[in-house]
Design a protein around this motif. Structure first.
Motif, PDB file in Angstrom:
ATOM      1  N   GLU A 187     -28.574  48.286  25.046  1.00  0.00           N
ATOM      2  CA  GLU A 187     -27.583  47.475  24.319  1.00  0.00           C
ATOM      3  C   GLU A 187     -27.721  45.981  24.603  1.00  0.00           C
ATOM      4  O   GLU A 187     -27.954  45.578  25.740  1.00  0.00           O
ATOM      5  CB  GLU A 187     -26.166  47.897  24.721  1.00  0.00           C
ATOM      6  N   ILE A 188     -27.514  45.206  23.538  1.00  0.00           N
ATOM      7  CA  ILE A 188     -27.464  43.741  23.645  1.00  0.00           C
ATOM      8  C   ILE A 188     -26.007  43.305  23.586  1.00  0.00           C
ATOM      9  O   ILE A 188     -25.264  43.726  22.702  1.00  0.00           O
ATOM     10  CB  ILE A 188     -28.256  43.082  22.492  1.00  0.00           C
ATOM     11  N   GLN A 189     -25.601  42.482  24.556  1.00  0.00           N
ATOM     12  CA  GLN A 189     -24.252  41.892  24.526  1.00  0.00           C
ATOM     13  C   GLN A 189     -24.378  40.438  24.089  1.00  0.00           C
ATOM     14  O   GLN A 189     -25.133  39.674  24.676  1.00  0.00           O
ATOM     15  CB  GLN A 189     -23.610  41.951  25.919  1.00  0.00           C
ATOM     16  N   ARG A 190     -23.654  40.092  23.030  1.00  0.00           N
ATOM     17  CA  ARG A 190     -23.646  38.692  22.600  1.00  0.00           C
ATOM     18  C   ARG A 190     -22.350  38.035  23.050  1.00  0.00           C
ATOM     19  O   ARG A 190     -21.299  38.671  23.086  1.00  0.00           O
ATOM     20  CB  ARG A 190     -23.786  38.607  21.085  1.00  0.00           C
ATOM     21  N   LEU A 191     -22.445  36.755  23.389  1.00  0.00           N
ATOM     22  CA  LEU A 191     -21.247  36.018  23.781  1.00  0.00           C
ATOM     23  C   LEU A 191     -21.331  34.609  23.220  1.00  0.00           C
ATOM     24  O   LEU A 191     -22.389  34.172  22.748  1.00  0.00           O
ATOM     25  CB  LEU A 191     -21.075  35.987  25.305  1.00  0.00           C
ATOM     26  N   THR A 192     -20.211  33.910  23.259  1.00  0.00           N
ATOM     27  CA  THR A 192     -20.214  32.528  22.784  1.00  0.00           C
ATOM     28  C   THR A 192     -19.552  31.655  23.836  1.00  0.00           C
ATOM     29  O   THR A 192     -18.662  32.125  24.554  1.00  0.00           O
ATOM     30  CB  THR A 192     -19.486  32.392  21.435  1.00  0.00           C
ATOM     31  N   TYR A 193     -20.019  30.402  23.944  1.00  0.00           N
ATOM     32  CA  TYR A 193     -19.366  29.453  24.840  1.00  0.00           C
ATOM     33  C   TYR A 193     -18.755  28.308  24.020  1.00  0.00           C
ATOM     34  O   TYR A 193     -18.430  27.252  24.544  1.00  0.00           O
ATOM     35  CB  TYR A 193     -20.353  28.927  25.896  1.00  0.00           C
ATOM     36  N   SER A 194     -18.595  28.543  22.709  1.00  0.00           N
ATOM     37  CA  SER A 194     -18.035  27.536  21.812  1.00  0.00           C
ATOM     38  C   SER A 194     -16.585  27.877  21.493  1.00  0.00           C
ATOM     39  O   SER A 194     -16.281  28.996  21.073  1.00  0.00           O
ATOM     40  CB  SER A 194     -18.856  27.496  20.520  1.00  0.00           C
ATOM     41  N   SER A 197     -25.594  26.234  18.788  1.00  0.00           N
ATOM     42  CA  SER A 197     -24.290  26.557  18.185  1.00  0.00           C
ATOM     43  C   SER A 197     -23.431  27.443  19.077  1.00  0.00           C
ATOM     44  O   SER A 197     -22.602  28.207  18.591  1.00  0.00           O
ATOM     45  CB  SER A 197     -24.472  27.215  16.810  1.00  0.00           C
ATOM     46  N   GLY A 198     -23.638  27.354  20.379  1.00  0.00           N
ATOM     47  CA  GLY A 198     -22.754  28.051  21.309  1.00  0.00           C
ATOM     48  C   GLY A 198     -22.976  29.545  21.422  1.00  0.00           C
ATOM     49  O   GLY A 198     -22.064  30.290  21.760  1.00  0.00           O
ATOM     50  N   GLN A 199     -24.196  30.011  21.134  1.00  0.00           N
ATOM     51  CA  GLN A 199     -24.473  31.461  21.197  1.00  0.00           C
ATOM     52  C   GLN A 199     -25.284  31.787  22.455  1.00  0.00           C
ATOM     53  O   GLN A 199     -26.061  30.967  22.923  1.00  0.00           O
ATOM     54  CB  GLN A 199     -25.274  31.903  19.962  1.00  0.00           C
ATOM     55  N   HIS A 224     -14.149  21.612  23.943  1.00  0.00           N
ATOM     56  CA  HIS A 224     -15.064  22.208  22.965  1.00  0.00           C
ATOM     57  C   HIS A 224     -15.646  23.539  23.464  1.00  0.00           C
ATOM     58  O   HIS A 224     -16.359  24.210  22.724  1.00  0.00           O
ATOM     59  CB  HIS A 224     -16.230  21.257  22.659  1.00  0.00           C
ATOM     60  N   PHE A 225     -15.356  23.884  24.730  1.00  0.00           N
ATOM     61  CA  PHE A 225     -16.000  25.057  25.332  1.00  0.00           C
ATOM     62  C   PHE A 225     -14.986  26.131  25.694  1.00  0.00           C
ATOM     63  O   PHE A 225     -13.908  25.851  26.198  1.00  0.00           O
ATOM     64  CB  PHE A 225     -16.772  24.649  26.593  1.00  0.00           C
ATOM     65  N   GLN A 226     -15.363  27.353  25.402  1.00  0.00           N
ATOM     66  CA  GLN A 226     -14.594  28.524  25.827  1.00  0.00           C
ATOM     67  C   GLN A 226     -15.564  29.697  25.820  1.00  0.00           C
ATOM     68  O   GLN A 226     -16.379  29.808  24.914  1.00  0.00           O
ATOM     69  CB  GLN A 226     -13.438  28.790  24.855  1.00  0.00           C
ATOM     70  N   LEU A 227     -15.463  30.548  26.826  1.00  0.00           N
ATOM     71  CA  LEU A 227     -16.408  31.656  26.917  1.00  0.00           C
ATOM     72  C   LEU A 227     -15.731  32.955  26.516  1.00  0.00           C
ATOM     73  O   LEU A 227     -14.649  33.269  27.003  1.00  0.00           O
ATOM     74  CB  LEU A 227     -16.931  31.775  28.355  1.00  0.00           C
ATOM     75  N   CYS A 228     -16.333  33.681  25.592  1.00  0.00           N
ATOM     76  CA  CYS A 228     -15.820  35.027  25.281  1.00  0.00           C
ATOM     77  C   CYS A 228     -16.947  35.894  24.734  1.00  0.00           C
ATOM     78  O   CYS A 228     -17.901  35.391  24.141  1.00  0.00           O
ATOM     79  CB  CYS A 228     -14.637  34.977  24.317  1.00  0.00           C
ATOM     80  N   LYS A 229     -16.809  37.207  24.946  1.00  0.00           N
ATOM     81  CA  LYS A 229     -17.775  38.157  24.388  1.00  0.00           C
ATOM     82  C   LYS A 229     -17.512  38.267  22.891  1.00  0.00           C
ATOM     83  O   LYS A 229     -16.363  38.256  22.468  1.00  0.00           O
ATOM     84  CB  LYS A 229     -17.598  39.536  25.028  1.00  0.00           C
TER      85      LYS A 229
END
Length: 1116
Positions: free
Chosen positions: A977-984, A966-968, A46-51
């Motif tokens: 600058e703000i960098q958003r990433l997800t681990y979902s 929700s994986g944010q 269920h997990f994966q990290l990406c920008k």
């Protein structure tokens, strides 16, 4: 013994935990204390990290380009970043691998491609026809330094000027060099005795592609004939050239110079300029040359059909305008407008109606790239107003000091914040639509609302709508409005504990459901806000002063008893708002002349008009004690259901009832232990370990520690509870092995470590406070920097009427739990393993002038201390999840047995830990100082994800990193600058659909009509067969040692990488097959048509032959 689930054990083994010791995660329990098995649904897959996306103004911009057909803007930066902007909501971030500064950008207009030139002498071709642009080709110059590039419209040959003064030509399709070279000595011949300097400008004559205008830095300009390979004209001027621009008819050009002059030249008159203008020079009476001015860094010459041409320039101000802001000058006919900018100008471009250089340009706007802003000026309206910028580029308007991220918020929140924020908009913008409107939006698969809150150095707070990977400002709150502004520095020095930014925000605590907001600022102040849609005038701002003291009289405080001298002299049960306490002038010094009982800031005495939005409910300030400044606040929590706010620092903890405006609790950290203090600490004077003025929030600058400039720059990193260090320990940066080691500053003794235990985590909840409890009750859990967790019981009066009349009784429960490392976060799970959010009061409009009975009815909605749900579940147990810098524990309640334990890191420490909801389940997400992002299942703490993402290289990341539901997740990647990433995994798969398209198929406008006479007499644009001139057949091959071709990843592999998942692959393969099939069928049809036409041709030929076979030539 506990029953092991073999699948879970395997999951734990395959999740790649960060150290071998983590495999020993589950603590065995003695027989009889068996924990019930909870079915956990989250697995590693269920997990994966990406920008996902990057928002904000490009940090340290250096280059600008615009595609006038696609309507896309590109900005390059000094760190090799590339930001592309289309219509509002269409943005893209790319990065050059080398990290070298971008010196120039050139669009292949309407081709969906971009060429970037970097300071390391590389050229890159970017493919913009995919959602995540990639480099198709690179070319590295080995012997010469690249200084200027020019790509003519609809040409595939790129002119590259170098520092040596030579010009090379690159084929953009193959990214190879042509053998055609313009050498500097051939270009200038004997016109100059010295080297003309680097190439600063290249452009072809708008009316004749065969004539190339070359500008050298020294002041020489050459018009080069590409066919005859010689110079037609040479123009020399005494001053260095910064830029050159053509008139669209190709008969004149304009140069800008280092002495603040503009020279206009006729192409056929090289001896002297037709006109010399000094736009900002003072004209001297006796006809002498005007005084020299600052250099004009860039000039543009744009024509209109119906009026005078525009000459637009940056720089050129006179030297006596000291302190004047940078300016853009617009000269149109006889009028000259000087437009002041807030920051220095990096570059500007004039946006024109046509992409053709040989037509009337019809300029309609100027885009100005500033050091910290992007401004668009409307040229068509009088007064040149600016367009309202729709991009979220104002994150850094005041430096960001903290961030919070809320995903899956109540749906009515964003409209409510937007409606109050809409009233704050400035007036006087251009009435036209934003002209940069290329690209298309992605398909937003995510439907839940997301809000980002940023706290700033000037005390402002901004709410942002962050739903579906976009960002838009909703509402801005200025917290400094409640304080008196100091007129001069002399006023401030007496009570301030920071040199600059006394209102800077350190901690934000927000309850989305009740809309209650609480902030802690750097001057040891706390402000509570209530949301209202009505405007109110507050006659007297309610205020409390709290004396959080470290000196204690009696170590063994009886349980539940509050030492009276420590609390503020305010009746704890009074329901009347406290009148503002003015700053004591004479009583502010104690008998020995030390400052005492004085807050750091002065609250306004006058009535305060409060606009719709967030309105001040209560201001709480810590005061000086015996010449000792108050310690900065390290932790903060608010509960709207209980009407309480609690905060702590390295001296102790204070709780305030904001409904009754009363202090309920005021204890030093040692007093929380009572007689159980493991360190057996003695009372000591706070003066012995005095905090240096201004320590804490502004202690660490970007990358290095500079003690002298501790608070000079508000962009310096701020220390907050996320580091969970005692405030009097100054962390030093040690970037060995890419991680932080915390070295103690010399002023702090090692004994002080135990004695200055700070409050690092606070959590209101309804749970079991003691082992013997049979039912849950409201309480507060307190975590400290030495890893101790305390439970404080809250006895709330029953019923809404009693709540406003009777005091809330607060007492330590005696429950003490211990972990290794400072405690960062606490949360509670029910018996089924579901997250139990703290109780809240739903939002209602507070300022409605209603009858008393109606108000009472509204108050009855307030949840009482024991909710019906909890009373039914008396027999059910709960779990407390506690995360510290080193480990996580899940503790079964009410037994207080440790059900699960996980050592998160041995060698580093956790900077941020959050208990978050994901895929209808819950997990613990951690970010470590060594750069690892990890997630653990709950309650069993199985490792699910461990990815090396980002080593902590500065305190800004530590201060702003946060996880949301929700994986944010997000952090401040640069000061702007703000960098958003997800681990979902699910979000990673959907990301491709959500991203916007930069390239959209658009027809290229028709070329300008040459007209009959121009065509007849050769007055129109002359075309040039560049292929014949620059191709290998005529110009030969370029020297191999001159430049090296590097294929980029953006070819087939880039396209493969751009689409995620097998479905994308199959769809693309099917599409390719369809296209191929279509092309084959087209080919078949064309072949058949050609065969039939060949047949008919041979038939006709045969007939003709028969017809004329016997005729003589004279009979035809």
């Amino acid at each position: 013994m506990r029953k092991f689930n073999i699948r879970k054990v395997l999951d734990g083994l395959t999740a790649g935990s960060s150290s071998a010791s983590q495999q020993q995660q589950q603590q065995q329990h003695p027989p009889g204390n068996r924990e019930p098995e909870i079915q956990e649904t989250l697995q590693s897959e269920h997990f994966q990290l990406c920008k996902t996306v990057r928002h904000g103004f490009p940090y340290q911009p250096s280059a600008l380009a615009f595609d006038p057909v696609q309507k896309i803007l590109a900005v390059g930066t000094q760190t090799g970043a590339l930001r592309l902007f289309g219509r509002p909501g269409v943005e893209c971030y790319c990065q050059h691998d080398s990290g070298a500064a971008v010196i120039q950008l050139q669009f292949l207009i309407n081709e969906g491609a971009l060429v970037s030139a970097l300071a390391d002498d590389t050229l890159h071709l970017w493919n913009l026809r995919q959602k995540r642009p990639a480099v198709l080709h690179s070319l590295k110059f080995c012997r010469e330094r690249v200084t200027f590039c020019h790509l003519p419209f609809q040409s595939k040959w790129l002119y590259v000027g170098t520092e040596r003064g030579n010009i090379h030509i690159v084929n953009v399709e193959s990214f190879t060099l042509s053998g055609y070279v313009i050498m500097w000595n051939k270009a200038i011949e004997l016109s100059s005795k010295s080297h003309p300097g680097p190439v600063v400008h290249i452009s072809d004559n708008p009316m004749d592609e065969g004539k190339l205008l070359i500008g050298f830095e020294s002041g020489t300009v050459v018009l080069w004939d590409l066919k005859s390979k010689k110079a037609d004209y040479r123009y020399t001027y005494d001053e260095a050239i910064h830029s050159v621009a053509w008139h669209h008819e190709g008969k004149q050009f304009i140069c800008s110079h280092s002495d603040g002059t503009l020279t206009i030249w006729n192409v056929r008159s090289p001896t002297k300029p037709v006109q010399t203008i000094t736009p900002h020079g003072k004209q001297l009476k006796d006809g002498k040359k005007p005084e020299p001015c600052k250099p004009i860094l860039k000039v543009e010459f744009k024509t209109t059909r119906s009026g005078e041409p525009f000459i637009i320039l940056s720089g050129g101000l006179s030297y006596d305008t000291v302190g004047r802001r940078p300016c853009l000058t617009v000269m149109h006919g006889k009028s000259t407008a000087v437009l002041e900018m807030d920051y220095s100008i990096v570059d500007f471009l004039t946006l024109c109606e046509t992409p053709y250089p040989n037509d009337f340009q019809e300029p309609y706007a100027v885009v100005v790239l500033l050091e910290k802003d992007l401004v668009l000026i409307d040229l068509a309206q009088n007064g040149y107003p600016i367009f309202e910028n729709p991009y979220p580029l104002s994150i850094h308007e005041s430096p960001v000091t903290c961030c919070e991220y809320f995903a899956d918020c109540p749906v009515d929140l964003i409209p409510a914040l937007y409606s109050v924020g809409a009233r704050q908009k400035r007036q006087g913008y251009s009435k036209k639509e934003w002209p940069i409107n290329g690209g298309n939006w992605g398909l937003g698969a995510q439907s839940y609302p997301e809000i980002i809150i940023t706290g700033h150095a000037d005390g402002s707070i901004k709410f942002w709508d962050a739903s579906a990977i976009t960002l838009q400002v909703l509402y801005k709150l200025k917290t400094s409005k409640v304080f008196e502004k100091s007129r001069n520095k002399d006023d401030r020095q007496n009570t301030d504990i920071v040199d600059e930014d006394p209102y800077a925000i350190q901690i934000i605590s927000w309850c989305p459901e009740s809309r209650m907001l609480c902030i802690a600022g750097v001057s040891a102040h706390v402000i509570i806000y209530r949301f209202s849609k009505q405007e109110v005038v507050t006659e007297v701002i309610p205020m409390l002063e709290v004396r959080l003291l470290y000196e204690i009289n009696d170590v063994e405080t009886p349980e539940g008893e509050q030492p009276p001298p420590l609390s503020t002299p305010v009746g704890s049960s009074t329901s009347q708002p406290i009148p503002p306490q003015s700053h004591p002038s004479t009583s502010s010094s104690s008998s020995d002349g030390l400052r005492d009982n004085v807050p750091c800031l002065k609250v306004k005495n006058s009535p305060l008009k409060q606009s719709p939005g967030y309105q001040t409910e209560l201001v709480i300030q810590l005061v000086w004690v015996g010449g000792e400044p108050p310690q900065q606040i390290t932790s903060l929590a608010l509960n709207s259901s209980y009407g309480l706010v609690v905060f702590g620092n390295s001296n102790g903890i204070a709780m305030v009832d904001y409904l009754q405006k009363a202090v309920l609790l005021n204890l030093s950290t040692i007093e929380l232990y009572g007689s159980n203090d493991p360190y057996r600490r003695e009372p000591r004077s706070p003066r012995k370990s005095r905090q240096p003025s201004g320590a804490g929030l502004c202690d660490i600058t970007e990358g290095t520690v500079v003690p002298e400039d501790r608070c000079k720059s508000p962009t310096s990193a701020k220390m907050s509870r996320k580091l969970s260090l005692p405030t009097d320990l100054k962390p030093d940066l040690d970037v060995k092995d890419n991680s932080f080691s915390r070295s103690r500053s010399s002023s702090v003794t090692s004994i002080d470590k135990e004695s200055r235990e700070a409050i690092s985590a606070l959590h209101f909840c309804e749970t079991f406070t003691r082992k013997a409890d049979s039912s849950p009750s409201p309480c507060l859990w307190v975590g400290t920097t030495v890893g101790t967790a305390f439970v404080i019981t809250l006895n709330l009066p029953l019923g809404p009427e009693q709540r406003l009349l009777q005091p809330v009784i607060v007492s330590p429960s005696g429950t003490i739990l211990r972990l290794k490392g400072a405690i960062l976060r606490m949360a509670f799970l029910d018996a089924a393993g579901c997250l139990m959010p703290p109780a809240y009061e739903p939002w209602t409009e507070h300022n409605v002038p209603e009858e008393k009975d109606e108000k009472e009815k509204l108050k009855k909605r307030r949840p009482v201390s024991v909710s019906p749900s909890s009373s039914q579940e008396i027999s059910e147990n709960q779990y407390a999840v506690i995360c510290s810098e080193k480990q996580a524990k899940v503790i079964s309640l009410p037994t207080q047995n440790c059900a699960y334990k996980q050592n998160i890191t041995e060698t580093s420490f956790v900077l941020r830990g959050d208990i978050v909801a994901l895929s209808n389940s819950v997990c613990l997400a951690c970010f470590c100082a060594n750069g690892h992002i990890m997630t653990f299942s709950l309650p069993s703490l199985r490792p699910l994800l461990d990815v090396y993402y980002l080593p902590l290289t500065n305190m800004r990341i530590a201060r702003t990193f946060c996880f949301a539901n929700s994986g944010q997740a997000l952090y401040l990647v640069s000061p702007t600058e703000i960098q958003r990433l997800t681990y979902s995994q699910e979000t990673c798969e959907n990301l491709q659909e959500m991203l916007g398209e930069l390239f959209t198929p658009v027809e290229t406008p028709e070329a300008p009509n040459r007209g009959f006479f121009k065509g007849l007499f050769g007055g129109g644009a002359q075309s040039l067969d560049r292929e014949e001139l620059f191709g290998e057949s005529s110009s030969g091959k370029a020297s191999r040692s001159l430049a090296q071709h590097i294929p980029g990843p953006g070819g087939i592999e880039g396209v493969k990488g751009a689409a995620s998942g097998v479905v994308g692959e199959l769809a693309r393969a099917r599409l390719a097959l369809d296209e191929r099939g279509q092309k084959l069928s087209d080919l078949e049809e064309r072949t058949a048509a050609m065969m039939s036409s060949a047949d008919s041709f041979s038939k006709h030929a045969h007939e003709m032959m028969l017809k004329y076979k016997d005729k003589k030539w004279y009979q035809f």
